[in-house]
Design an enzyme around this catalytic site. Sequence first.
Site, PDB file in Angstrom:
ATOM      1  N   ASP A 166       0.673  -1.148  -0.078  1.00 42.11           N
ATOM      2  CA  ASP A 166       0.025   0.187  -0.089  1.00 42.11           C
ATOM      3  C   ASP A 166       0.882   1.415  -0.039  1.00 42.11           C
ATOM      4  OD1 ASP A 166       0.634   0.081   2.925  1.00 42.11           O
ATOM      5  OD2 ASP A 166      -1.008  -1.476   2.935  1.00 42.11           O
ATOM      6  N   LYS A 186      -5.283   2.527   0.300  1.00 45.23           N
ATOM      7  CA  LYS A 186      -5.163   3.027   1.669  1.00 45.23           C
ATOM      8  C   LYS A 186      -4.652   4.207   1.986  1.00 45.23           C
ATOM      9  CE  LYS A 186      -5.806  -0.516   4.879  1.00 45.23           C
ATOM     10  NZ  LYS A 186      -4.918  -1.402   6.015  1.00 45.23           N
ATOM     11  N   MET A 245      -0.960   8.779  12.535  1.00 48.22           N
ATOM     12  CA  MET A 245      -1.933   9.288  11.770  1.00 48.22           C
ATOM     13  C   MET A 245      -2.779  10.693  12.385  1.00 48.22           C
ATOM     14  SD  MET A 245      -3.670   5.484  11.028  1.00 48.22           S
ATOM     15  CE  MET A 245      -2.915   4.781  12.548  1.00 48.22           C
TER      16      MET A 245
END
Length: 459
Positions: free
Chosen positions: A245, A267, A380
């Site tokens: 990804d 993703k 994140m």
Amino acid sequence: MDYLPIFLNVKKQLCLVVGGGEIAKRKAGVLLDAGAHVRVVAPEIDPALAKMPHVESIVARFEAHHLDGVTLIIAATNDRDVNILVSRIARERNIPVNVVDDPELCSFIMPAILDRSPLMVAFSSGGASPVLTRMMRGKLETIIPQNYSRLAAFAERFREQVKLRVSSPAKRRIFWENALDGVVAEKVLTGDERSAEAMLQQMLASEDNIVRGEVYLVGAGPGDPDLLTFRALRLMQKADVVVYDNLVSKPIVEMTRRDAERIFVGKKRADHTLRQEEINELLVRLAKQGKRVLRLKGGDPFIFGRGGEEIETLAAEGIPFQVVPGITAASGVASYAGIPLTHRDYAQSCMFVTGHLKDGTMNLDWDALARPKQTVVVYMGLHGLDTLCSELVKHGMPESTPIAIVQQGTTQNQRVVTGTLATLPGIAAIEKLQAPTLIIIGGVVKLREKLQWFHPQPS
Ligand code: SAH
């Protein structure tokens, strides 16, 4: 590619060597090793060369009719006019010709060879640097043991049987890769061919043993290919299919086997190219086709990587797998940014949390995060940066606490932006940071001013 590399069958074919000295003798020797019959033409011929079996010597100056019936020519005289003449006539007659050390006159060049017959490796730099070519051969000489000859001969012995038993070429390749890269090969290399044969027959005995697909869940680290583990690299070069990804950097994807199929499963935040369940199913499906599947993930597969979910599905389906840890973003990025995650004076513990927003909020234990003398690393977290800073202050962390955002840490695009809980949201808003970014909060961030010159640079 300047030349087409091929291996030519010259068994019992007549080849011509023009020249009768030392070099001619060596070239004739290579031709004879390959099973050719050799005609040697020169006014004077080294007696040792003339006496070799399958050598026809003609003591004379070269003439065009010496090419009659000849498949291949090597000119090794020290007379350039003769060499030019040989080359010209050979080309007129479309016979491949090599003139030693004179690429202009050649229609083919001779590679340096590493002979582990029947395994043969040929090297060439297309004339650019014969020394470099020889050095390369020297290196390979040390890593391809002499007894690889034996292994290649063993494979040859069973080739037909395996071909009959395993008719699909894809499955057959996997079968051979398993056999030649595992215990069977070990036995052959140590000279125990009987046990090797018994194992090979056992592998052939049942369909399940012939091709067993498996999955390697591999952590690729935070971006710099130098941070891969040896095991990761070995499996990357073995896998038939690569499922990766965004987080896996391009140079790393390019280090996987050249002919492997590469499947991108995306993703990005809120833009899941394949849903997690679909990825889990894809891994199962590929493994069931007998493939060796590399699931390549950024950082470490078990840290905010959903690696656990992927192997749960594999385990439920009885598919063999192995997990290879990787350097997680927190440790890779922190060291390249010059921020120690713990330090006797500033932080006795370190927490990794996810700042992923769910329904616009961050579900974190703020009291625990706001405690003094610890480092908090937020994965994140960029989109929730405002909430993160204001909640921490609300729960008692001083506004002056240093905080850093590292963009694309360990790569060529690494950028570090620092501030305090009070100032960083404002600074970040104008910095146009690009994903992925990692947030590090705590007194240790201050150490960067002292340490940043000593940390490793992205390679
Ligand atoms: N399994 C991964 C983390 C996956 S979650 C690991 O162990 O590192 C994805 C988050 O990791 C990104 O949003 C970002 O916060 C962080 N991250 C991964 N690689 C990074 C990098 N090179 N630089 C900065 N942050 C990174």
